[in-house]
Design a protein around this motif. Structure first.
Motif, PDB file in Angstrom:
ATOM      1  N   ASN A 156     -12.027   3.931   7.753  1.00 17.87           N
ATOM      2  CA  ASN A 156     -12.635   4.066   6.449  1.00 17.87           C
ATOM      3  C   ASN A 156     -11.725   5.224   5.785  1.00 17.87           C
ATOM      4  OD1 ASN A 156     -14.559   2.389   7.148  1.00 17.87           O
ATOM      5  ND2 ASN A 156     -16.140   3.778   7.827  1.00 17.87           N
ATOM      6  N   GLY A 198      -6.481   3.860  -0.862  1.00 19.34           N
ATOM      7  CA  GLY A 198      -6.589   3.040  -2.344  1.00 19.34           C
ATOM      8  C   GLY A 198      -6.348   3.993  -3.356  1.00 19.34           C
ATOM      9  N   GLU A 245      -8.607   3.693   4.293  1.00 23.51           N
ATOM     10  CA  GLU A 245      -8.988   2.590   3.291  1.00 23.51           C
ATOM     11  C   GLU A 245      -9.246   3.137   1.920  1.00 23.51           C
ATOM     12  OE1 GLU A 245      -9.927  -1.811   5.145  1.00 23.51           O
ATOM     13  OE2 GLU A 245     -11.641  -0.514   4.545  1.00 23.51           O
ATOM     14  N   TYR A 246      -9.962   4.365   1.965  1.00 21.84           N
ATOM     15  CA  TYR A 246     -10.586   5.047   0.638  1.00 21.84           C
ATOM     16  C   TYR A 246      -9.452   5.663  -0.033  1.00 21.84           C
ATOM     17  CZ  TYR A 246     -13.114   7.777  -2.225  1.00 21.84           C
ATOM     18  OH  TYR A 246     -13.653   8.540  -3.323  1.00 21.84           O
ATOM     19  N   ASP A 295      -7.034  -2.560   1.655  1.00 21.41           N
ATOM     20  CA  ASP A 295      -7.746  -3.481   2.532  1.00 21.41           C
ATOM     21  C   ASP A 295      -6.635  -3.514   3.805  1.00 21.41           C
ATOM     22  OD1 ASP A 295      -9.241  -5.601   3.671  1.00 21.41           O
ATOM     23  OD2 ASP A 295      -8.434  -7.113   2.545  1.00 21.41           O
ATOM     24  N   THR A 312       0.887  -1.180  -0.009  1.00 22.35           N
ATOM     25  CA  THR A 312      -0.101   0.133   0.074  1.00 22.35           C
ATOM     26  C   THR A 312       0.799   1.418  -0.016  1.00 22.35           C
ATOM     27  OG1 THR A 312      -1.675  -1.118   1.161  1.00 22.35           O
ATOM     28  CG2 THR A 312      -1.866   1.198   1.147  1.00 22.35           C
ATOM     29  N   LYS A 357      -9.880   1.038  -6.177  1.00 26.06           N
ATOM     30  CA  LYS A 357     -10.336   0.303  -5.188  1.00 26.06           C
ATOM     31  C   LYS A 357      -9.778   0.597  -3.959  1.00 26.06           C
ATOM     32  CE  LYS A 357     -10.134  -4.791  -4.022  1.00 26.06           C
ATOM     33  NZ  LYS A 357      -9.504  -5.990  -4.688  1.00 26.06           N
ATOM     34  N   PRO A 358     -10.575   0.508  -2.928  1.00 23.98           N
ATOM     35  CA  PRO A 358     -10.147   0.910  -1.446  1.00 23.98           C
ATOM     36  C   PRO A 358      -8.866  -0.078  -1.012  1.00 23.98           C
ATOM     37  CG  PRO A 358     -12.455   1.029  -1.593  1.00 23.98           C
ATOM     38  CD  PRO A 358     -12.097   0.317  -2.739  1.00 23.98           C
TER      39      PRO A 358
END
Length: 282
Positions: free
Chosen positions: A98, A105, A101-102, A272, A44, A269-270
Motif C-alpha cells: 500500500n 504513483g 503503490e500510493y 500497480d 514506474t 493514480k496509484p
C-alpha cells in the motif's frame, strides 16, 4: 534524503497487524519459511523502497533485493524480494504494498510532469504542502524522487503573505512598511506575496517583495503580466499556482514564470504492483 525513524515504520505495521495475522494463524502457516517477490505491472518511478525493505527487516525477514528509490523501472521488474517466516511476510505484505503503490504513483506522475516542463523551459516544478496531515515525510520523498522540489515545507521556513494576512494588517497598503521590516528581521529570507491582479503585483514589487505568486490566472493574461513585471522589476521572481495539470503545464511553463506551483500530483493514480508469496522448500 528523508530519514524515517524506526518507530514511525513500526507504527505503520502496528496499524494493520497489531497482534497477529489471524488468517495465517488459523491456516497453520505461520512458521513456514517463504519468499516474497514484488513486481511492477507498468513502468514506474520508484520511491519509499528503503522504507518498504525496513518493514520486512523489522518483522525479522531478510531482504534479498531492494531497488533504489528514484529509479525508473519497466513493467515486470522485480523491485523487492524478502525471505523469512510466512507470518512475517504476510504481516508486512500489505503495509509495504500500500505504501509503495500510493507513493510510487505520486513519484511517477511527478516525474512525468517534470519531464514535460523540462522539455520546454528550465524552471522548477514546485509541489505544495497540501497533503494529508502526517504524510509530509513520505510525500516529500515521493516528489523529490519524482524530480520536483518542495514549494514550502512548512510555515516556519518560508515567508508568503496571503490575503488572510493582509486582512489583519490593514490591507495591501501596509506592505510598504511591512516588507522592509520583515526583510530586516529575516535578512536571510525572501519575501513572497500572493497576488490576484497586475496592480496588486506592482504594488507588492514596489514595496520590495522578492517574489510574486499568482493563483489561477488565465494563460494569455499571465503572459502579459509577466512581461510587464519583468520589464519594470528585472530581479522579481514570479510563480504561478492553481489549476496546473498535465494538459496545460507546458503552456504555463513557457509563459515566462520562474516556477510552476501545484498540488495535483498528490492525487495521482496509484502504481500497480503485484506480490507473490511462495513456500521455500527445505
Amino acid at each position: 534524503m528523508i530519514f524515517f525513524q524506526t518507530h514511525e515504520i513500526e507504527a505503520w505495521i502496528n496499524e494493520d497487524a497489531a497482534l497477529v495475522d489471524l488468517t495465517g494463524h488459523l491456516l497453520g502457516v505461520e512458521s513456514q519459511t517463504a519468499e516474497l517477490t514484488m513486481r511492477t505491472r507498468h513502468a514506474t518511478r520508484l520511491t519509499m523502497m528503503e522504507e518498504a525493505a525496513r518493514i520486512f527487516e523489522i518483522l525479522g525477514a531478510q531482504v534479498l533485493h531492494c531497488a533504489q528509490s528514484g529509479q525508473d523501472v519497466a513493467e515486470g521488474a522485480v523491485i523487492l524480494q524478502a525471505v523469512g517466516r510466512a507470518d512475517a511476510l504476510h504481516r508486512g505484505w500489505k503495509v509495504a504494498m500500500n505504501l509503495l503503490e500510493y507513493l510510487c504513483g505520486v513519484a511517477t506522475h511527478t516525474a512525468q510532469m517534470v519531464e514535460q516542463v523540462k522539455a520546454v523551459a528550465d524552471i522548477p516544478l514546485l509541489v505544495t504542502r497540501k497533503h494529508l496531515p502526517g504524510m509530509k515525510k513520505p510525500m516529500t520523498k515521493a516528489i523529490l524522487n519524482g524530480g520536483a522540489h518542495p514549494h514550502r515545507l512548512g510555515l516556519s521556513e518560508t515567508i508568503l503573505v496571503f490575503e488572510n494576512h493582509l486582512n489583519l494588517i490593514g490591507g495591501r497598503d501596509a506592505l510598504h512598511d511591512k516588507i522592509p521590516a520583515m526583510q530586516s528581521a529575516a535578512c536571510e529570507k525572501k519575501i513572497s506575496v500572493e497576488c490576484d491582479t497586475l496592480e496588486q503585483a506592482q504594488q507588492a514589487a514596489q514595496a520590495g517583495s522578492d517574489l510574486i505568486q499568482f493563483d489561477k490566472v488565465p494563460l494569455d493574461v499571465l503572459q502579459q503580466w509577466v512581461q510587464t513585471l519583468k520589464q519594470d522589476y528585472p530581479a522579481l521572481k514570479i510563480v504561478i499556482a492553481g489549476g496546473i495539470n498535465p494538459q496545460n503545464v507546458q503552456a504555463y511553463a513557457q509563459s515566462g514564470v520562474d516556477g510552476i506551483v501545484l498540488s495535483s500530483v498528490y492525487h495521482a493514480k496509484p502504481a500497480d504492483l503485484g506480490v507473490r508469496i511462495e513456500l521455500l522448500q527445505a
